[in-house]
Design an enzyme around this catalytic site. Sequence first.
Site, PDB file in Angstrom:
ATOM      1  CB  SER A 542      11.886 -29.702 -44.334  1.00 17.29           C
ATOM      2  OG  SER A 542      11.939 -28.339 -44.711  1.00 17.29           O
ATOM      3  CD  GLU A 543      11.509 -34.155 -40.457  1.00 21.41           C
ATOM      4  OE1 GLU A 543      11.469 -35.318 -40.903  1.00 21.41           O
ATOM      5  OE2 GLU A 543      12.435 -33.730 -39.747  1.00 21.41           O
ATOM      6  CB  SER A 544       6.109 -35.568 -44.434  1.00 21.75           C
ATOM      7  OG  SER A 544       5.293 -34.419 -44.206  1.00 21.75           O
ATOM      8  CE1 TYR A 648      14.252 -31.735 -41.518  1.00 20.69           C
ATOM      9  CE2 TYR A 648      15.442 -30.450 -39.869  1.00 20.69           C
ATOM     10  CZ  TYR A 648      14.282 -31.079 -40.296  1.00 20.69           C
ATOM     11  OH  TYR A 648      13.153 -31.044 -39.524  1.00 20.69           O
TER      12      TYR A 648
END
Length: 679
Positions: A542-544, A648
Amino acid sequence: MFAALFASCSKSKAQSLKKQYKNDTSYFMALSALDKGDQKSAITFFKQSRAKSNPKIARLSAIELSKIGNVIERTKACDYICKNYDDAEAVYAACKVFFEQGEYSRIISLTDRFKFNGLTDDLAELRFLSMIKKDDSRLQDDIFEWIFCKPYGKTQNKIWNAFVEFKGIAEDEPKIQLLIFRNLVYKKNYIAACEESSKLKELYSVLDRPLDYQIISDLGKARLYGTEDFKTDAKKFEALARTLDGQNAFCAYFYAARLYDRAGRYQDLTQNNFKKALDVIEEGDKFDNCLWYLLNMQLRTSTGDIIQTLKKYAGRISNPSYFDDFFDNLSVLLLSHAQWQDFYDVWKIIDSCASEETACKFAYLSGRILEEGYGDTRGQPKTKEAVAAFTRVLSGNCDIYYKVCALERMNIVDKTYVTDILLSGGTSVDNETDRDACTLLSGYAAFGFPQKIYSQWLSDRKVLDLETCIQASKFLNQCGAFSNDYRVQSLRIANRTRNSWAGKIPYELLELTYPRFYYQFIEEACKENNLQEQVLYALIRSESFFDASISSKAGAQGLTQLMNGTAGDEARKLKLGDDYDVLDPKTNINMGSHYLASLIERTPDNSVLLAMLAYNAGLTNVRKWKNANSLPMDFYIETLPFPETRGYGRKMVGAAAMYGFLYYNITPAQTVRDLLYLR
């Protein structure tokens, strides 16, 4: 890459590829020769491909031949293109060479065949620069017509500047004055544009030409941002609209509405003009844009107005995904104000005309509203209607978050049944497949050209079959051993294919969509910090998107997207010293996992979900939001004030559920219950 891989193949493997790709093999052999710096062989192979390969690859070969060899060879290659191809991209490849050689007259002649709105920006630039070089008598009129047939952008501005430098500005020329006006609006010099706009009526009278759509649009922008007497200008646009028809009337009504909106206190006039604009335009981009403005304006006024507008106009929406952000904001508004009935009613209106993403979101939350005892189902049993809502989600092609949440609410835990649902992608449709495009992309994978795959996939993705997309993603996944960029590209192909494909998909595509890159580092970090591996995988994805070198605009870096301050704190806690590399995958994973574990310890009841949200929005915000919100956790996510954090939270829960199911024998229902505390 090709040379190494192909050379390492056994003779039988090489022969097998040649047998499979037949005449198309010459193209890939040519690329191999180019990799080795052997232009002579490359030219030979490209010529063979140009003569015998499938039409798509033959055309690519023709274009490649225009780029290599000596001047005579490149010119001959361009002559061949001009004789055999008439599309803008191929003609542009030839014209680039002709421009280098100063053959400006030939470029003008070649581009004469294109109508002004058929010229791509690249080809238009070569045409008009060539006309300037030759001082062509048609230059001014052609530039005028081309600039007026489409929105004014960077290429138009570049050509205008070249024209002004060459010709200067003839102040008494009406067409030049109109171009000056368009240029001022493009540069956002709205005050000067408003001053120039006073001449427009006279200029059109001299030209004896009806108003152009682009001029009305530019005039609207100039008045919207260059004056403060919005009401007066709105009245003028409203009066103008009554003298026009079609898209010109639409444009005038549209800007009348926006000006009334800027003036404030004229909600009825704003809505009326937006609706008049919608009523005089056909379905398409302009209709969607106008409806979007109307609906967003109504977010500030009345949800009742929104429902009436949706009832009347939603069925004419052309691009459903264009409205996803509006429906996301509407969802927050309705849930935050406990307008349960309105939420349910909106779902019933938009289910068949919103995007699958939005329709399934409203379906799931409508089902939950009914479960919680809210809302009126107009005579239908609430339990039956809730089941129908969740079933709609399970049969749709939607965000995995809503699908796993619906699995939990329906208590579906049988692995075979769950797998069957996760492999479904909505109603199957007959996609128009371009077999030549499939051959090209699969050939790049088979012959070992990973650097060619992602850009070609982006270009052709709408005409590729599912098998070819999976092959491309799988090959890039394997090439991740050479470069992290290929891992990211593999995931992007898999993810977009999974999200867009209608009908059944193979299990392999799910694994490519939720890969376990950096497995050893993640396993070690989870043991060290007492984290579940599926949670850390979800966080990194999810972040990168597993891009180890990525840096955000805000300054977050690496796989777990750590800000400099957080990275420094974690380095001290982990005793890494000052000489650490935040972009090193192992170091970044260790820092991010340790930070997530610390957030879990600081949340009420050691909530993994709240820690996830705090990772994105900060622990102080999450605590404040939770203290002010007593709704169930799935409603809580949907009412968070930051759109990024809402998305998110959904991504984290959905990804954690998928990783748990694919690799750790944990049902999606169990993951959802653990994270959202649903019972």
